[in-house]
Design an enzyme around this catalytic site. Structure first.
Site, PDB file in Angstrom:
ATOM      1  N   HIS A   1      -7.937   0.078  -7.884  1.00 16.61           N
ATOM      2  CA  HIS A   1      -8.212  -0.859  -6.789  1.00 16.61           C
ATOM      3  C   HIS A   1      -9.713  -0.836  -6.488  1.00 16.61           C
ATOM      4  O   HIS A   1     -10.359  -1.877  -6.396  1.00 16.61           O
ATOM      5  CB  HIS A   1      -7.413  -0.480  -5.531  1.00 16.61           C
ATOM      6  CG  HIS A   1      -7.954  -1.098  -4.267  1.00 16.61           C
ATOM      7  ND1 HIS A   1      -8.984  -0.532  -3.529  1.00 16.61           N
ATOM      8  CD2 HIS A   1      -7.647  -2.257  -3.626  1.00 16.61           C
ATOM      9  CE1 HIS A   1      -9.273  -1.307  -2.504  1.00 16.61           C
ATOM     10  NE2 HIS A   1      -8.475  -2.366  -2.535  1.00 16.61           N
TER      11      HIS A   1
ATOM     12  N   ASP B   1       0.840  -1.203   0.000  1.00 17.30           N
ATOM     13  CA  ASP B   1       0.000   0.000   0.000  1.00 17.30           C
ATOM     14  C   ASP B   1       0.876   1.254   0.000  1.00 17.30           C
ATOM     15  O   ASP B   1       0.628   2.207  -0.745  1.00 17.30           O
ATOM     16  CB  ASP B   1      -0.913  -0.032   1.237  1.00 17.30           C
ATOM     17  CG  ASP B   1      -2.029   0.994   1.157  1.00 17.30           C
ATOM     18  OD1 ASP B   1      -2.410   1.385   0.039  1.00 17.30           O
ATOM     19  OD2 ASP B   1      -2.522   1.399   2.228  1.00 17.30           O
TER      20      ASP B   1
ATOM     21  N   HIS C   1      -5.925  -5.396   0.592  1.00 14.05           N
ATOM     22  CA  HIS C   1      -5.788  -4.044   0.052  1.00 14.05           C
ATOM     23  C   HIS C   1      -4.361  -3.759  -0.435  1.00 14.05           C
ATOM     24  O   HIS C   1      -4.158  -3.351  -1.580  1.00 14.05           O
ATOM     25  CB  HIS C   1      -6.204  -3.035   1.138  1.00 14.05           C
ATOM     26  CG  HIS C   1      -6.079  -1.607   0.715  1.00 14.05           C
ATOM     27  ND1 HIS C   1      -7.055  -0.975  -0.010  1.00 14.05           N
ATOM     28  CD2 HIS C   1      -5.083  -0.706   0.888  1.00 14.05           C
ATOM     29  CE1 HIS C   1      -6.664   0.271  -0.264  1.00 14.05           C
ATOM     30  NE2 HIS C   1      -5.471   0.463   0.272  1.00 14.05           N
TER      31      HIS C   1
ATOM     32  N   HIS D   1      -5.258   3.740  -6.574  1.00 12.22           N
ATOM     33  CA  HIS D   1      -6.395   3.456  -5.683  1.00 12.22           C
ATOM     34  C   HIS D   1      -7.730   3.473  -6.436  1.00 12.22           C
ATOM     35  O   HIS D   1      -8.643   2.721  -6.090  1.00 12.22           O
ATOM     36  CB  HIS D   1      -6.413   4.422  -4.493  1.00 12.22           C
ATOM     37  CG  HIS D   1      -5.552   3.958  -3.356  1.00 12.22           C
ATOM     38  ND1 HIS D   1      -4.182   4.107  -3.373  1.00 12.22           N
ATOM     39  CD2 HIS D   1      -5.842   3.295  -2.193  1.00 12.22           C
ATOM     40  CE1 HIS D   1      -3.678   3.586  -2.260  1.00 12.22           C
ATOM     41  NE2 HIS D   1      -4.651   3.076  -1.532  1.00 12.22           N
TER      42      HIS D   1
HETATM   43 ZN   LIG Z   1      -4.440   2.254   0.376  1.00  8.87          ZN
END
Ligand SMILES: [Zn+2]
Length: 353
Positions: free
Chosen positions: A254, A168, A267, A251
């Site tokens: 994602h 991340d 994540h 993101h």
């Molecule tokens: Zn994140």
């Protein structure tokens, strides 16, 4: 630039919790997950009681940051009247505690127990449904006032959490730079501070230089400087870099992939993959992309979509359309994105660039 008032990291940092929290009052509401409080709960209690702080609420049942869970705890808090709320654990518990503190109008304090998340320093509250479907991100008016990262506890958490946290954290430099370009170009909001961009750069440098060694050391039970460096890179540098810039394609994609319902994964693992997609989309230098891909490979961060499920062509199209047009992070790319270009970048990553 927003930040916590105090960030305290090191072996035994948790024993400073009471001393540093006392300035905010002497009534604490402690919120965490069962595992986190079984690991750190006694130390939290000891530190608070030795500084004359009463625990007026204690809840170790947080499994997910949902509206239902937060509302229940807000009701508990209204009766207990704490002076501050302490979140102990990973992202779910800490986000829940931040949401509860916000609604009770008291400061939030974070005590991290694993490295998968940078929620500890951030003001964001990421809300999910009971079955862990992403619902929304709320922004609390302030960051946690105090963040305690006891590296003795963090270094003993399963290594997989640190790998996910690094996945991340990898995104913050690239998304932050895209965000800065977008703000300069569109002139529709404040440009980020030099400090925020420098934190993204420092985070990336630390991940590349110390990431593999930190993971190896953690596996061997060695508490090295590299382990400390990576904890700081995840918790402080990436947390404050992303919060003081913004997320972008990595993101947004994602979120688009998660919306298809055909993708399963953690994540940080998915964001590492979508960060590579963003790098390819941006046509960054091949050497830079290769360096990051081989770093991900050696950490075991998957570089192929099939590791997260095999989305159908229609689902993939839906995901890139969401990322390009609907996701709020899409506006943080300097140019309007084309779904076909994102698909093309995915295709290149799938073929090994
Ligand atoms: Zn994140």
């Amino acid at each position: 630039m927003v930040t916590p008032s105090l960030y305290l990291q090191g072996k035994g940092a948790i024993y400073y919790l009471g001393q540093k929290a006392f300035q905010y009052g002497d009534k604490a509401f402690v919120i965490g997950g069962a595992t986190a409080l079984s690991v750190a709960g006694e130390r939290v209690k000891k530190s608070l009681s030795s500084n004359g702080i009463d625990i007026v609420g204690w809840n170790d049942s947080v499994k997910e940051c949902t509206h239902v869970a937060m509302n229940r705890l807000i009701e508990e808090g209204k009766h207990a009247k704490p002076h501050f709320v302490i979140g102990v654990g990973g992202g779910r518990a800490i986000d829940t505690a931040k949401g509860v503190a916000w609604k009770l109008k008291v400061p939030a304090i974070s005590v991290g127990t694993q490295c998968a998340t940078n929620a500890d320093t951030s003001s964001e509250v990421v809300v999910y449904t009971e079955d862990h479907k992403y619902l929304q991100t709320l922004i609390a008016p302030t960051n946690p006032v105090l963040v305690i990262e006891d590296t003795e506890i963090l270094a003993k958490a399963p290594v997989k959490y640190m790998v996910r946290g690094m996945g991340d954290a990898l995104s913050c430099k690239f998304e932050g730079e895209a965000f800065a370009k977008a703000r300069e170009k569109k002139k529709d909001g404040a440009v980020p501070t030099m400090a925020a961009l420098a934190l993204g750069e420092a985070c990336f440098k630390s991940l590349m230089e110390h990431g593999l060694k930190a993971v190896k050391d953690m596996r061997n039970g060695i508490h090295s400087t590299e382990v400390e460096e990576i904890i700081e890179a995840i918790k402080l540098a990436s947390g404050m870099a992303f919060e003081n810039t913004g997320c972008a394609l990595a993101h947004a994609l994602h979120n688009g992939l998660m919306k298809t319902g055909q993708i399963k994964g953690e994540h940080g693992e998915i964001v590492a993959y979508t960060t590579i997609v963003q790098m390819v989309y941006e046509k960054r230098p091949r050497d830079e992309i290769k360096q990051v891909v081989s770093w991900c490979d050696s950490l075991g961060l998957p570089m192929r979509l099939k590791a997260f499920g095999e989305p159908s062509k229609a689902a993939l199209r839906m995901a890139v359309e969401h990322a390009a047009e609907k996701d709020m992070d899409s506006k943080n790319m300097p140019e309007r994105m084309k779904p076909a270009d994102i698909l093309d970048a995915i295709d290149k990553v799938e073929r090994g660039i």
